[in-house]
Design a protein around this motif. Structure first.
Motif, PDB file in Angstrom:
ATOM      1  N   PRO A  68       0.824  -1.216   0.000  1.00  0.00           N
ATOM      2  CA  PRO A  68       0.000   0.000   0.000  1.00  0.00           C
ATOM      3  C   PRO A  68       0.858   1.267   0.000  1.00  0.00           C
ATOM      4  CG  PRO A  68      -0.807  -1.562   1.619  1.00  0.00           C
ATOM      5  CD  PRO A  68       0.516  -2.089   1.115  1.00  0.00           C
ATOM      6  N   ASN A  69       0.468   2.218  -0.830  1.00  0.00           N
ATOM      7  CA  ASN A  69       1.098   3.538  -0.931  1.00  0.00           C
ATOM      8  C   ASN A  69       2.522   3.529  -1.470  1.00  0.00           C
ATOM      9  OD1 ASN A  69      -1.268   4.787   0.160  1.00  0.00           O
ATOM     10  ND2 ASN A  69      -0.570   4.148   2.189  1.00  0.00           N
ATOM     11  N   ALA A  70       3.026   2.403  -1.933  1.00  0.00           N
ATOM     12  CA  ALA A  70       4.369   2.356  -2.523  1.00  0.00           C
ATOM     13  C   ALA A  70       4.287   2.807  -3.980  1.00  0.00           C
ATOM     14  CB  ALA A  70       4.938   0.945  -2.445  1.00  0.00           C
ATOM     15  N   PRO A  71       5.336   3.434  -4.499  1.00  0.00           N
ATOM     16  CA  PRO A  71       5.332   3.816  -5.915  1.00  0.00           C
ATOM     17  C   PRO A  71       5.286   2.572  -6.797  1.00  0.00           C
ATOM     18  CG  PRO A  71       7.495   4.176  -4.947  1.00  0.00           C
ATOM     19  CD  PRO A  71       6.569   3.796  -3.829  1.00  0.00           C
ATOM     20  N   GLU A  72       4.848   2.756  -8.034  1.00  0.00           N
ATOM     21  CA  GLU A  72       4.691   1.635  -8.953  1.00  0.00           C
ATOM     22  C   GLU A  72       5.622   1.798 -10.155  1.00  0.00           C
ATOM     23  OE1 GLU A  72       0.955  -0.594 -10.986  1.00  0.00           O
ATOM     24  OE2 GLU A  72       1.136   1.537 -11.471  1.00  0.00           O
ATOM     25  N   LEU A  97       6.059  -3.643  -8.351  1.00  0.00           N
ATOM     26  CA  LEU A  97       6.416  -3.972  -9.728  1.00  0.00           C
ATOM     27  C   LEU A  97       5.183  -4.590 -10.377  1.00  0.00           C
ATOM     28  CD1 LEU A  97       8.537  -4.249 -11.988  1.00  0.00           C
ATOM     29  CD2 LEU A  97       9.114  -6.478 -11.020  1.00  0.00           C
ATOM     30  N   THR A  98       4.663  -3.920 -11.401  1.00  0.00           N
ATOM     31  CA  THR A  98       3.474  -4.390 -12.103  1.00  0.00           C
ATOM     32  C   THR A  98       3.888  -4.905 -13.470  1.00  0.00           C
ATOM     33  OG1 THR A  98       2.051  -2.854 -10.924  1.00  0.00           O
ATOM     34  CG2 THR A  98       1.209  -3.737 -12.997  1.00  0.00           C
ATOM     35  N   LYS A 128      -0.078  -8.570 -13.247  1.00  0.00           N
ATOM     36  CA  LYS A 128       0.265  -9.024 -11.894  1.00  0.00           C
ATOM     37  C   LYS A 128       1.155  -7.975 -11.235  1.00  0.00           C
ATOM     38  CE  LYS A 128      -1.508 -13.229 -11.965  1.00  0.00           C
ATOM     39  NZ  LYS A 128      -0.929 -14.494 -11.639  1.00  0.00           N
ATOM     40  N   THR A 129       0.944  -7.751  -9.946  1.00  0.00           N
ATOM     41  CA  THR A 129       1.753  -6.812  -9.186  1.00  0.00           C
ATOM     42  C   THR A 129       2.357  -7.520  -7.979  1.00  0.00           C
ATOM     43  OG1 THR A 129       0.371  -4.944  -9.844  1.00  0.00           O
ATOM     44  CG2 THR A 129       1.741  -4.629  -7.898  1.00  0.00           C
ATOM     45  N   VAL A 130       3.654  -7.303  -7.774  1.00  0.00           N
ATOM     46  CA  VAL A 130       4.336  -7.806  -6.580  1.00  0.00           C
ATOM     47  C   VAL A 130       4.995  -6.629  -5.877  1.00  0.00           C
ATOM     48  CG1 VAL A 130       4.765 -10.129  -7.460  1.00  0.00           C
ATOM     49  CG2 VAL A 130       6.472  -8.363  -7.831  1.00  0.00           C
ATOM     50  N   GLY A 131       4.998  -6.688  -4.564  1.00  0.00           N
ATOM     51  CA  GLY A 131       5.676  -5.673  -3.777  1.00  0.00           C
ATOM     52  C   GLY A 131       7.121  -6.075  -3.557  1.00  0.00           C
ATOM     53  N   LEU A 132       8.023  -5.117  -3.698  1.00  0.00           N
ATOM     54  CA  LEU A 132       9.453  -5.365  -3.487  1.00  0.00           C
ATOM     55  C   LEU A 132       9.931  -4.469  -2.353  1.00  0.00           C
ATOM     56  CD1 LEU A 132      10.526  -5.298  -7.233  1.00  0.00           C
ATOM     57  CD2 LEU A 132       9.995  -7.306  -5.859  1.00  0.00           C
TER      58      LEU A 132
END
Length: 161
Positions: A68-72, A97-98, A128-132
């Motif tokens: 949440p709220n992280a840049p993409e 990362l999308t 698909k989106t993953v958080g890094l």
């Protein structure tokens, strides 16, 4: 066999194992797998991403989902290429990362960065989106691990700075 082919085959086999497990859960039902659903704990290969300490980066690497709220940062698969072909990610910060596969030909693509423990698979028409988290600075090879795709030019560079 070179290291990239080995990594690609490993990713392909791991993906198949996860898919078989998910199919088993759907067919047999969650009761057979306990209240947690997937029989593996968080951070294991159960689609929840990498857990702390995996791949030697402490708490870095893929999170279980978007942060949440992280840049993409967006990457799109195309006819055996990635757009952009040089992906810039921030070091020591959270980022989503999308990965988009707009393919109308029915071809599955993935974005694999072995050195960072990243492997995102998208079926045709999927995003698909993953958080890094807290990625170490450096330049890393990225590619599609679907057999033949990297050899056909589906490669990129990930720059963490």
């Amino acid at each position: 066999m070179n290291a990239q082919r080995i990594a690609g085959m490993t990713a392909l086999i791991a993906g198949a194992i996860v898919a078989i497990g998910m199919l088993a859960q759907a067919v047999i039902g969650p009761a057979a797998f306990g209240t947690g659903g997937w029989p593996m704990g968080p951070g294991m290969m159960g689609g929840r991403g990498m857990g702390p300490g995996m791949m030697g980066f402490g708490t870095s690497g893929p999170a279980s989902s978007a942060i949440p709220n992280a840049p993409e940062v967006r990457v799109q698969a195309a006819n055996f290429s990635f757009t952009p072909n040089e992906v810039h990610l921030p070091k020591n910060a959270d980022v989503n990362l999308t990965f988009t596969n707009p393919s109308s030909t029915g071809v599955v693509h993935d974005l694999t960065v072995p050195a960072l423990g990243i492997h995102v698979v998208a079926n045709p028409g999927e995003t698909k989106t993953v958080g890094l988290r807290s990625l170490p600075a450096g330049r890393y090879d990225a590619y599609c691990s679907v057999p033949g795709h990297a050899d056909s030019g589906m490669r990129a560079t990930v720059v963490v700075e």
